[in-house]
Design an enzyme around this catalytic site. Structure first.
Site, PDB file in Angstrom:
ATOM      1  N   ASP A  53      -0.624   7.803 -93.260  1.00  0.00           N
ATOM      2  CA  ASP A  53       0.617   8.373 -92.744  1.00  0.00           C
ATOM      3  C   ASP A  53       0.370   9.797 -92.266  1.00  0.00           C
ATOM      4  OD1 ASP A  53       3.143   9.260 -92.187  1.00  0.00           O
ATOM      5  OD2 ASP A  53       3.903   9.111 -94.241  1.00  0.00           O
ATOM      6  N   GLU A 132     -23.070  31.775 -93.112  1.00  0.00           N
ATOM      7  CA  GLU A 132     -23.370  32.540 -94.318  1.00  0.00           C
ATOM      8  C   GLU A 132     -22.077  32.727 -95.124  1.00  0.00           C
ATOM      9  OE1 GLU A 132     -25.270  36.189 -93.208  1.00  0.00           O
ATOM     10  OE2 GLU A 132     -26.701  35.208 -91.866  1.00  0.00           O
ATOM     11  N   GLU A 134     -19.548  33.423 -98.124  1.00  0.00           N
ATOM     12  CA  GLU A 134     -19.518  34.162 -99.377  1.00  0.00           C
ATOM     13  C   GLU A 134     -18.304  33.730-100.198  1.00  0.00           C
ATOM     14  OE1 GLU A 134     -21.555  38.219 -97.513  1.00  0.00           O
ATOM     15  OE2 GLU A 134     -19.378  38.084 -97.742  1.00  0.00           O
ATOM     16  N   GLU A 189     -23.917  38.927-104.142  1.00  0.00           N
ATOM     17  CA  GLU A 189     -23.529  39.764-103.013  1.00  0.00           C
ATOM     18  C   GLU A 189     -23.130  41.169-103.491  1.00  0.00           C
ATOM     19  OE1 GLU A 189     -23.114  40.639 -99.980  1.00  0.00           O
ATOM     20  OE2 GLU A 189     -24.281  39.005 -99.115  1.00  0.00           O
ATOM     21  N   GLU A 196     -23.430  34.533-102.488  1.00  0.00           N
ATOM     22  CA  GLU A 196     -23.709  33.917-101.182  1.00  0.00           C
ATOM     23  C   GLU A 196     -24.818  32.897-101.334  1.00  0.00           C
ATOM     24  OE1 GLU A 196     -25.761  35.250 -96.991  1.00  0.00           O
ATOM     25  OE2 GLU A 196     -24.167  36.536 -97.749  1.00  0.00           O
ATOM     26  N   HIS A 245     -20.446  34.984 -91.861  1.00  0.00           N
ATOM     27  CA  HIS A 245     -21.130  35.307 -90.613  1.00  0.00           C
ATOM     28  C   HIS A 245     -21.617  34.022 -89.953  1.00  0.00           C
ATOM     29  CE1 HIS A 245     -22.253  39.355 -92.720  1.00  0.00           C
ATOM     30  NE2 HIS A 245     -20.969  39.276 -92.416  1.00  0.00           N
ATOM     31  N   ARG A 316     -25.227  46.905 -88.509  1.00  0.00           N
ATOM     32  CA  ARG A 316     -24.312  45.864 -88.954  1.00  0.00           C
ATOM     33  C   ARG A 316     -22.841  46.273 -88.879  1.00  0.00           C
ATOM     34  NH1 ARG A 316     -29.073  44.346 -91.416  1.00  0.00           N
ATOM     35  NH2 ARG A 316     -29.222  42.164 -92.057  1.00  0.00           N
ATOM     36  N   GLU A 333     -25.102  36.682 -83.838  1.00  0.00           N
ATOM     37  CA  GLU A 333     -24.396  36.651 -85.119  1.00  0.00           C
ATOM     38  C   GLU A 333     -23.017  37.275 -84.951  1.00  0.00           C
ATOM     39  OE1 GLU A 333     -25.210  37.927 -89.750  1.00  0.00           O
ATOM     40  OE2 GLU A 333     -25.750  39.347 -88.170  1.00  0.00           O
ATOM     41  N   ARG A 335     -19.907  38.503 -86.867  1.00  0.00           N
ATOM     42  CA  ARG A 335     -19.780  38.934 -88.256  1.00  0.00           C
ATOM     43  C   ARG A 335     -18.332  39.002 -88.746  1.00  0.00           C
ATOM     44  NH1 ARG A 335     -23.941  41.255 -90.621  1.00  0.00           N
ATOM     45  NH2 ARG A 335     -22.656  42.801 -91.696  1.00  0.00           N
TER      46      ARG A 335
END
Length: 444
Positions: A53, A132, A134, A189, A196, A245, A316, A333, A335
């Site tokens: 359903d 990645e 976490e 982490e 992670e 990430h 970063r 990447e 982030r």
């Protein structure tokens, strides 16, 4: 992931004493749903005749359109290793089809397949994702409910006895490997109680399946350790939040089209155009990659989460980073994505954004190799660096005004997603919080 036939699945069920099958799918909000059947009904399920359903699933269909069918992807068959000795449970991830035999437009997995077909029409053969994710581990109380008490006070890459989540994390890795995951690393982490586990990249569809399976395994094994695992982006004030990430790479017949050894930074024109598309559409796709009110408590300066739209090869702080690996490992990447995102929708908008950059031969801004967190507003403006939306409400406004990102979702998912998220924002906006009472009740 193994290739399976119907006969393989029947044989594996017999050999491993499987008694129940979970027919699993994901709703628009990214929540795993399933219909569990006894193994006696397996043949019916494998023949795509298992009905459910659809009107009972938030954001799917109205009651007068409720009959929907589950089409199992045979290659997703796996037996859950932690299930009972007297009869194990297996699962098949399903696509959702309407009663007329056509794919359901509101199925996030089917929607990602649609965007992957657009990629193939442009001459690319594979889109890979290395996620990645976490998560935090909290202790359970005597009733089995999660508390706010962390199970450790470890930091980045800490070991036991500081990292008391080590045994739980190790058991999660063992279960993942038994289910076919290629786990590359697991570690504590930055924040206390935060962890992670990284697993090998895969094609986009399988990687999204893996993310959903990963979340299920993490939560299941954590509970066996008396812990609650949460993928909430920012469960604790004053520490780093949880991200997911996304390492993205685009291939044509086994060749990584992001790599060009003769160009500056060894990045091809295709890679730069893809980055330009990501940068252009980032404000709009943020509603999908960061879909909760809580997501925006993570996207603030000072905790390594990106809150500015820029790209770099050497730091970063921007939204997009280009890791140092080259050749087949050349990747982009992103982030900003957090683990509350529906992975199928997140990959659909990220791929669509990148493809838009390629189709229109967009040029990215210059990479920013300074720490953006250390730049003031005027410096960021001079560099052409803009901000990500500061709230879910602003992110929805950006999404609503971006035709490319709306088309990445399709009309059904877009309309229902926005409707649900506008309700969520309004509920949050009208709440009176403890912080407000602490700050205002005695003053005014």
């Amino acid at each position: 992931m193994s290739k399976h036939t119907k006969e393989d699945i029947h044989r594996l069920c017999d050999e491993q004493n499987v008694k129940f099958i979970r027919l699993q799918f994901t709703d628009i909000l990214g929540v795993i749903k399933n219909v569990e059947i006894p193994v006696s009904q397996l043949e019916k399920a494998l023949d795509n005749k298992m009905m459910f359903d659809g009107s009972s699933i938030e954001g799917f269909v109205r009651i007068e359109e409720s009959d929907m069918y589950l089409y199992p992807d045979l290659d997703t068959f796996v037996v859950f290793p932690w299930t009972a000795e007297k009869g194990k449970v297996a699962r098949l991830i399903c696509d959702i089809y309407k009663s007329d035999g056509t794919p359901f437009e509101g199925d996030p997995r089917n929607n990602l397949k649609r965007i992957l077909r657009e990629m193939e029409e442009l001459g690319f053969t594979d889109f890979n994702l290395g996620p990645e994710p976490e998560f935090f581990l909290f202790k359970l109380d005597e009733k089995g409910e999660p508390t706010l008490e962390l199970n450790d006070h470890g930091g980045y890459f800490d070991l036991a006895p500081t990292d008391l989540g080590e045994n739980c994390r190790r058991d999660i890795v063992l279960e993942l490997e038994e289910m076919g995951f290629d786990v590359e690393a697991s570690h504590h982490e930055t924040a206390p109680g935060q962890h992670e586990i990284d697993f090998k990249y895969a094609d986009a569809l399988r990687a999204c399946d893996d993310i959903q399976t990963f979340k299920l395994i993490v939560k299941t094994i954590a509970r066996k350790h008396g812990l609650h695992a949460t993928f909430m982006p920012k469960p604790i004030f004053g520490v780093a939040g949880s991200g997911m990430h996304c390492n993205l790479s685009l291939f044509r017949n086994g060749e990584n089209v992001f790599y060009d050894p003769k160009s500056d930074l060894e990045l091809s024109d295709t890679a730069r155009q893809f980055i330009a598309g990501i940068v252009k559409h980032a404000p709009a796709f943020t509603a999908i990659t960061n879909p909760t009110v809580n997501s925006y408590k993570r996207l603030v300066p000072g905790y390594e989460a990106p809150c500015y739209v820029a790209w770099s090869t050497s730091n970063r702080s921007p939204l997009v980073r280009i890791p140092a690996s080259r050749g087949l490992s050349t990747r982009v990447e992103v982030r900003s994505v957090d683990p509350s995102a529906n992975p199928y929708l997140a990959l659909a908008v990220l791929l669509k954004a990148g493809l838009d950059g390629i189709k229109n031969k967009l040029t990215p801004p210059q990479p920013v190799d300074r720490n953006i967190y250390a730049m003031d507003h005027e410096e960021r403006l001079a560099e052409g660096i803009t901000d990500l939306p500061p709230s879910l409400a602003r992110a929805l406004e950006e999404l609503n005004s971006n035709e490319v990102m709306v088309s990445a979702l399709g009309a059904h998912i877009y309309e229902h997603f926005v409707e649900m998220k506008e309700i969520e924002w309004d509920m949050f906006r009208t709440q009176v919080t403890e912080w407000e009472r602490d700050h205002y009740m005695k003053v005014y």
